[in-house]
Design a protein around this motif. Structure first.
Motif, PDB file in Angstrom:
ATOM      1  N   ALA A  53       2.288   3.821   1.159  1.00  0.00           N
ATOM      2  CA  ALA A  53       1.348   3.344   0.149  1.00  0.00           C
ATOM      3  C   ALA A  53       0.673   2.094   0.683  1.00  0.00           C
ATOM      4  CB  ALA A  53       2.056   3.040  -1.169  1.00  0.00           C
ATOM      5  N   THR A  54      -0.653   2.088   0.635  1.00  0.00           N
ATOM      6  CA  THR A  54      -1.428   0.920   1.059  1.00  0.00           C
ATOM      7  C   THR A  54      -1.999   0.254  -0.185  1.00  0.00           C
ATOM      8  OG1 THR A  54      -2.014   1.977   3.154  1.00  0.00           O
ATOM      9  CG2 THR A  54      -3.332   0.092   2.471  1.00  0.00           C
ATOM     10  N   LEU A  55      -1.568  -0.963  -0.431  1.00  0.00           N
ATOM     11  CA  LEU A  55      -1.933  -1.669  -1.649  1.00  0.00           C
ATOM     12  C   LEU A  55      -3.117  -2.600  -1.404  1.00  0.00           C
ATOM     13  CD1 LEU A  55      -0.975  -2.006  -4.617  1.00  0.00           C
ATOM     14  CD2 LEU A  55       0.265  -4.027  -3.837  1.00  0.00           C
ATOM     15  N   TYR A  56      -4.151  -2.431  -2.223  1.00  0.00           N
ATOM     16  CA  TYR A  56      -5.336  -3.288  -2.160  1.00  0.00           C
ATOM     17  C   TYR A  56      -5.367  -4.295  -3.301  1.00  0.00           C
ATOM     18  CZ  TYR A  56      -7.130   0.047   1.276  1.00  0.00           C
ATOM     19  OH  TYR A  56      -7.289   0.843   2.388  1.00  0.00           O
ATOM     20  N   SER A  57      -4.877  -3.884  -4.462  1.00  0.00           N
ATOM     21  CA  SER A  57      -4.899  -4.778  -5.612  1.00  0.00           C
ATOM     22  C   SER A  57      -3.827  -4.352  -6.602  1.00  0.00           C
ATOM     23  CB  SER A  57      -6.276  -4.759  -6.283  1.00  0.00           C
ATOM     24  OG  SER A  57      -6.281  -5.546  -7.446  1.00  0.00           O
ATOM     25  N   PHE A  58      -3.155  -5.350  -7.153  1.00  0.00           N
ATOM     26  CA  PHE A  58      -2.195  -5.123  -8.236  1.00  0.00           C
ATOM     27  C   PHE A  58      -2.168  -6.402  -9.065  1.00  0.00           C
ATOM     28  CE2 PHE A  58       1.731  -4.557 -10.498  1.00  0.00           C
ATOM     29  CZ  PHE A  58       1.864  -3.183 -10.643  1.00  0.00           C
ATOM     30  N   ASN A  59      -3.033  -6.455 -10.071  1.00  0.00           N
ATOM     31  CA  ASN A  59      -3.219  -7.682 -10.842  1.00  0.00           C
ATOM     32  C   ASN A  59      -2.992  -7.429 -12.326  1.00  0.00           C
ATOM     33  OD1 ASN A  59      -4.018  -9.235  -8.559  1.00  0.00           O
ATOM     34  ND2 ASN A  59      -6.068  -8.353  -8.705  1.00  0.00           N
ATOM     35  N   LEU A  60      -2.154  -8.266 -12.914  1.00  0.00           N
ATOM     36  CA  LEU A  60      -1.907  -8.227 -14.346  1.00  0.00           C
ATOM     37  C   LEU A  60      -2.579  -9.441 -14.971  1.00  0.00           C
ATOM     38  CD1 LEU A  60      -0.349  -6.683 -16.600  1.00  0.00           C
ATOM     39  CD2 LEU A  60       1.505  -8.336 -16.261  1.00  0.00           C
ATOM     40  N   THR A  61      -3.527  -9.198 -15.870  1.00  0.00           N
ATOM     41  CA  THR A  61      -4.287 -10.288 -16.475  1.00  0.00           C
ATOM     42  C   THR A  61      -4.027 -10.345 -17.973  1.00  0.00           C
ATOM     43  OG1 THR A  61      -6.203  -8.842 -16.768  1.00  0.00           O
ATOM     44  CG2 THR A  61      -6.100 -10.130 -14.738  1.00  0.00           C
ATOM     45  N   SER A  62      -4.514 -11.397 -18.593  1.00  0.00           N
ATOM     46  CA  SER A  62      -4.373 -11.571 -20.027  1.00  0.00           C
ATOM     47  C   SER A  62      -5.746 -11.451 -20.686  1.00  0.00           C
ATOM     48  CB  SER A  62      -3.778 -12.944 -20.336  1.00  0.00           C
ATOM     49  OG  SER A  62      -3.562 -13.104 -21.722  1.00  0.00           O
ATOM     50  N   PRO A  63      -5.923 -10.717 -21.811  1.00  0.00           N
ATOM     51  CA  PRO A  63      -4.860  -9.940 -22.471  1.00  0.00           C
ATOM     52  C   PRO A  63      -4.255  -8.900 -21.542  1.00  0.00           C
ATOM     53  CG  PRO A  63      -7.017  -9.229 -23.222  1.00  0.00           C
ATOM     54  CD  PRO A  63      -7.240 -10.469 -22.391  1.00  0.00           C
ATOM     55  N   VAL A  64      -3.209  -8.273 -21.996  1.00  0.00           N
ATOM     56  CA  VAL A  64      -2.384  -7.465 -21.101  1.00  0.00           C
ATOM     57  C   VAL A  64      -3.178  -6.276 -20.559  1.00  0.00           C
ATOM     58  CG1 VAL A  64      -0.191  -6.304 -20.819  1.00  0.00           C
ATOM     59  CG2 VAL A  64      -0.396  -8.160 -22.455  1.00  0.00           C
ATOM     60  N   GLN A  65      -3.726  -6.455 -19.366  1.00  0.00           N
ATOM     61  CA  GLN A  65      -4.474  -5.412 -18.680  1.00  0.00           C
ATOM     62  C   GLN A  65      -4.052  -5.384 -17.216  1.00  0.00           C
ATOM     63  OE1 GLN A  65      -8.549  -6.579 -19.475  1.00  0.00           O
ATOM     64  NE2 GLN A  65      -8.700  -5.158 -21.193  1.00  0.00           N
ATOM     65  N   LEU A  66      -3.977  -4.182 -16.669  1.00  0.00           N
ATOM     66  CA  LEU A  66      -3.515  -4.009 -15.291  1.00  0.00           C
ATOM     67  C   LEU A  66      -4.613  -3.380 -14.452  1.00  0.00           C
ATOM     68  CD1 LEU A  66      -1.124  -4.153 -13.263  1.00  0.00           C
ATOM     69  CD2 LEU A  66      -0.507  -1.842 -14.018  1.00  0.00           C
ATOM     70  N   THR A  67      -4.891  -3.991 -13.313  1.00  0.00           N
ATOM     71  CA  THR A  67      -5.846  -3.441 -12.350  1.00  0.00           C
ATOM     72  C   THR A  67      -5.099  -3.112 -11.068  1.00  0.00           C
ATOM     73  OG1 THR A  67      -7.754  -4.620 -13.244  1.00  0.00           O
ATOM     74  CG2 THR A  67      -7.896  -3.885 -10.960  1.00  0.00           C
ATOM     75  N   THR A  68      -5.171  -1.850 -10.649  1.00  0.00           N
ATOM     76  CA  THR A  68      -4.483  -1.420  -9.437  1.00  0.00           C
ATOM     77  C   THR A  68      -5.428  -0.612  -8.555  1.00  0.00           C
ATOM     78  OG1 THR A  68      -3.669   0.565 -10.554  1.00  0.00           O
ATOM     79  CG2 THR A  68      -2.210  -1.333 -10.523  1.00  0.00           C
ATOM     80  N   ILE A  69      -5.351  -0.860  -7.268  1.00  0.00           N
ATOM     81  CA  ILE A  69      -6.085  -0.073  -6.274  1.00  0.00           C
ATOM     82  C   ILE A  69      -5.161   0.117  -5.084  1.00  0.00           C
ATOM     83  CG2 ILE A  69      -8.120   0.109  -4.799  1.00  0.00           C
ATOM     84  CD1 ILE A  69      -9.528  -1.883  -6.612  1.00  0.00           C
ATOM     85  N   PHE A  70      -4.834   1.352  -4.775  1.00  0.00           N
ATOM     86  CA  PHE A  70      -4.026   1.616  -3.591  1.00  0.00           C
ATOM     87  C   PHE A  70      -4.242   3.046  -3.111  1.00  0.00           C
ATOM     88  CE2 PHE A  70      -1.439   2.304  -7.298  1.00  0.00           C
ATOM     89  CZ  PHE A  70      -0.688   3.436  -7.040  1.00  0.00           C
ATOM     90  N   GLN A  71      -3.805   3.294  -1.907  1.00  0.00           N
ATOM     91  CA  GLN A  71      -3.912   4.618  -1.291  1.00  0.00           C
ATOM     92  C   GLN A  71      -2.515   5.087  -0.920  1.00  0.00           C
ATOM     93  OE1 GLN A  71      -5.972   4.753   2.482  1.00  0.00           O
ATOM     94  NE2 GLN A  71      -6.553   6.897   2.241  1.00  0.00           N
ATOM     95  N   VAL A  72      -2.228   6.333  -1.215  1.00  0.00           N
ATOM     96  CA  VAL A  72      -0.920   6.887  -0.880  1.00  0.00           C
ATOM     97  C   VAL A  72      -1.083   8.046   0.098  1.00  0.00           C
ATOM     98  CG1 VAL A  72       0.151   6.198  -3.052  1.00  0.00           C
ATOM     99  CG2 VAL A  72      -0.950   8.439  -2.881  1.00  0.00           C
ATOM    100  N   THR A  73      -0.063   8.278   0.877  1.00  0.00           N
ATOM    101  CA  THR A  73      -0.034   9.432   1.786  1.00  0.00           C
ATOM    102  C   THR A  73       1.099  10.348   1.346  1.00  0.00           C
ATOM    103  OG1 THR A  73      -0.872   8.122   3.633  1.00  0.00           O
ATOM    104  CG2 THR A  73       0.188  10.215   4.168  1.00  0.00           C
ATOM    105  N   VAL A  74       0.733  11.574   0.972  1.00  0.00           N
ATOM    106  CA  VAL A  74       1.705  12.559   0.502  1.00  0.00           C
ATOM    107  C   VAL A  74       1.730  13.728   1.477  1.00  0.00           C
ATOM    108  CG1 VAL A  74       2.370  14.077  -1.386  1.00  0.00           C
ATOM    109  CG2 VAL A  74       1.291  11.883  -1.886  1.00  0.00           C
TER     110      VAL A  74
END
Length: 208
Positions: A53-74
């Motif tokens: 898994a290649t992680l570009y973004s994993f941010n938890l902000t207020s109000p409770v919101q989650l922003t994630t960007i990543f690439q996985v290899t399956v």
């Protein structure tokens, strides 16, 4: 005259009945042959591995919101010697604590030959996804502990191919658990600016 017509009508009914019985017998014979072939071949479901898994973004902000960007290899492997697999559709997304945190990403249709391996590397992202307050608290707690546990899921349809025979569609569900050690620079590999690749090699559960 009427008796003659009745006689011919009776013959036609008998003929139609014989044709119907013949078609039914033919269908039953074909179904029996397919069932016997299927029982002899004993198809096995494919195996899946979450490679990285290649992680570009994993941010938890207020109000409770989650922003994630990543690439996985399956990686998917067909263990069958005589059965090919059509992947008509696979939707890939990420879950955290039974909550979907990325939008589904569709993989292109693919045919997997016998004993062959297929590799997919989809990008998964969720922009400002609302999460429950207790979910946000759990994420913060895991981040402070050094990483988060997420599930990579693949849902779709597959068909089996035996020679020239192709089965109807079957639902396939794949679940890949992953621990992403965020905040630990000694574990991941920097591949781009603000992007870190984590080698996982995690086996997945598969149901068809």
């Amino acid at each position: 005259m009427s008796k003659d017509c009745g006689h011919h009508e009776s013959k036609r009914k008998k003929l139609y009945k014989r044709i119907g019985v013949g078609i039914l017998i033919f269908i039953l014979i074909v179904a029996l042959i397919i069932l016997i072939i299927w029982a002899v071949l004993k198809p096995s479901k494919p195996s899946f591995t979450l490679q990285d898994a290649t992680l570009y973004s994993f941010n938890l902000t207020s109000p409770v919101q989650l922003t994630t960007i990543f690439q996985v290899t399956v990686v998917a492997r067909n263990p069958n010697d005589k059965i090919g697999i059509y992947y008509d559709r696979l939707l890939v997304y990420a879950n955290y604590r039974n909550q979907q945190i990325t939008v589904p990403t569709s993989t292109p249709p693919n045919y997997q030959d016998t004993n062959a391996v297929s590799i997919w590397s989809p990008f998964l992202q969720g922009q400002n996804v609302p999460v429950a307050p207790f979910i946000g608290a759990q994420i913060n707690g895991e981040l402070q502990s050094g990483g988060v546990y997420i599930l990579i899921r693949l849902d779709g349809r597959v068909r089996w191919r035996v020679g020239s025979f192709i089965s109807g569609p079957y639902h396939i569900h794949v679940t890949c658990p992953a621990f992403i050690p965020l905040g630990n620079p000694n574990v991941g590999i920097s591949v781009e600016k603000n992007a870190i690749k984590y080698q996982l090699t995690q086996d997945c559960s598969v149901s068809v």
